[in-house]
Design an enzyme around this catalytic site. Sequence first.
Site, mmCIF file in Angstrom:
data_model
loop_
_atom_site.group_PDB
_atom_site.id
_atom_site.type_symbol
_atom_site.label_atom_id
_atom_site.label_comp_id
_atom_site.label_asym_id
_atom_site.label_seq_id
_atom_site.Cartn_x
_atom_site.Cartn_y
_atom_site.Cartn_z
ATOM 1 N N ASP A 29 0.846 -1.189 0.000
ATOM 2 C CA ASP A 29 0.000 0.000 0.000
ATOM 3 C C ASP A 29 0.888 1.248 0.000
ATOM 4 O OD1 ASP A 29 -3.227 0.514 0.975
ATOM 5 O OD2 ASP A 29 -1.826 2.207 1.099
ATOM 6 N N ILE A 30 0.493 2.250 -0.784
ATOM 7 C CA ILE A 30 1.286 3.476 -0.908
ATOM 8 C C ILE A 30 1.242 4.304 0.380
ATOM 9 C CG2 ILE A 30 -0.473 5.082 -1.803
ATOM 10 C CD1 ILE A 30 1.541 5.812 -4.039
ATOM 11 N N VAL A 95 -10.894 2.953 -3.836
ATOM 12 C CA VAL A 95 -10.519 2.374 -5.129
ATOM 13 C C VAL A 95 -11.538 1.282 -5.440
ATOM 14 C CG1 VAL A 95 -8.758 1.174 -6.455
ATOM 15 C CG2 VAL A 95 -8.070 2.906 -4.774
ATOM 16 N N HIS A 99 -9.971 -5.266 -3.329
ATOM 17 C CA HIS A 99 -8.619 -5.510 -2.819
ATOM 18 C C HIS A 99 -8.728 -5.916 -1.360
ATOM 19 C CE1 HIS A 99 -9.709 -1.260 -2.640
ATOM 20 N NE2 HIS A 99 -9.088 -1.204 -1.481
ATOM 21 N N HIS A 101 -7.044 -5.962 2.045
ATOM 22 C CA HIS A 101 -5.962 -5.360 2.827
ATOM 23 C C HIS A 101 -5.392 -6.420 3.766
ATOM 24 C CE1 HIS A 101 -6.873 -0.927 2.239
ATOM 25 N NE2 HIS A 101 -8.048 -1.420 1.912
HETATM 26 P P1 5GP Z 1 -9.742 1.396 0.124
HETATM 27 O O1 5GP Z 1 -9.871 2.703 0.872
HETATM 28 O O2 5GP Z 1 -10.410 1.483 -1.234
HETATM 29 O O3 5GP Z 1 -10.159 0.186 0.893
HETATM 30 O O4 5GP Z 1 -8.191 1.202 -0.081
HETATM 31 C C1 5GP Z 1 -7.468 1.778 -1.119
HETATM 32 C C2 5GP Z 1 -6.020 1.673 -0.731
HETATM 33 O O5 5GP Z 1 -5.238 1.915 -1.877
HETATM 34 C C3 5GP Z 1 -5.599 2.706 0.315
HETATM 35 O O6 5GP Z 1 -5.076 2.050 1.453
HETATM 36 C C4 5GP Z 1 -4.558 3.544 -0.414
HETATM 37 O O7 5GP Z 1 -3.491 3.956 0.419
HETATM 38 C C5 5GP Z 1 -4.092 2.628 -1.526
HETATM 39 N N1 5GP Z 1 -3.645 3.308 -2.719
HETATM 40 C C6 5GP Z 1 -4.245 4.370 -3.324
HETATM 41 N N2 5GP Z 1 -3.558 4.732 -4.415
HETATM 42 C C7 5GP Z 1 -2.498 3.870 -4.510
HETATM 43 C C8 5GP Z 1 -1.424 3.744 -5.448
HETATM 44 O O8 5GP Z 1 -1.296 4.482 -6.427
HETATM 45 N N3 5GP Z 1 -0.537 2.751 -5.215
HETATM 46 C C9 5GP Z 1 -0.631 1.919 -4.134
HETATM 47 N N4 5GP Z 1 0.304 0.985 -4.012
HETATM 48 N N5 5GP Z 1 -1.645 2.001 -3.247
HETATM 49 C C10 5GP Z 1 -2.552 2.975 -3.428
#
Ligand code: 5GP
Length: 113
Positions: A29-30, A95, A99, A101
């Site tokens: 994760d970034i 996103v 995914h 986590h």
């Molecule tokens: P969500 O909030 O949808 O469950 O998680 C999305 C995750 O994607 C977040 O933890 C966020 O930090 C990660 N993320 C967003 N943009 C990027 C990216 O460009 N690269 C990577 N590796 N992770 C990302």
Amino acid sequence: MSCLFCRIIAREIPASIVYEDERIIAFNDINPQASTHVLVVPKRHIATLNDLQEADDALVGELVRRAASIARERGVDAAGYRTLFNTNREAGQTVFHIHLHLIGGRSLGWPPG
Ligand code: 5GP
Ligand code: ZN
């Protein structure tokens, strides 16, 4: 292609990839929330868990087993780790490509915020 994770899968955007096979990719994760924070992602675009079909059951099983395998590689399996999918707005999904986590390496509070 507008989906961020589809673009990572297509190598249009770089990522720190920790695992890849024909159906799954996993990358760091970034914005990590712990020393281990890996996203385990199906290569096929599925927007949310609400879009899963019965035919996806094996794929979801692979995501979960891969997360457990990465947790073991990182040495967080015995101490413990969290695996979770956020779905839609109130869970904070940002996103819209599912995914899993994998978060570990510290003591995690419960319930989450
Ligand atoms: P969500 O909030 O949808 O469950 O998680 C999305 C995750 O994607 C977040 O933890 C966020 O930090 C990660 N993320 C967003 N943009 C990027 C990216 O460009 N690269 C990577 N590796 N992770 C990302
Ligand atoms: Zn996608």
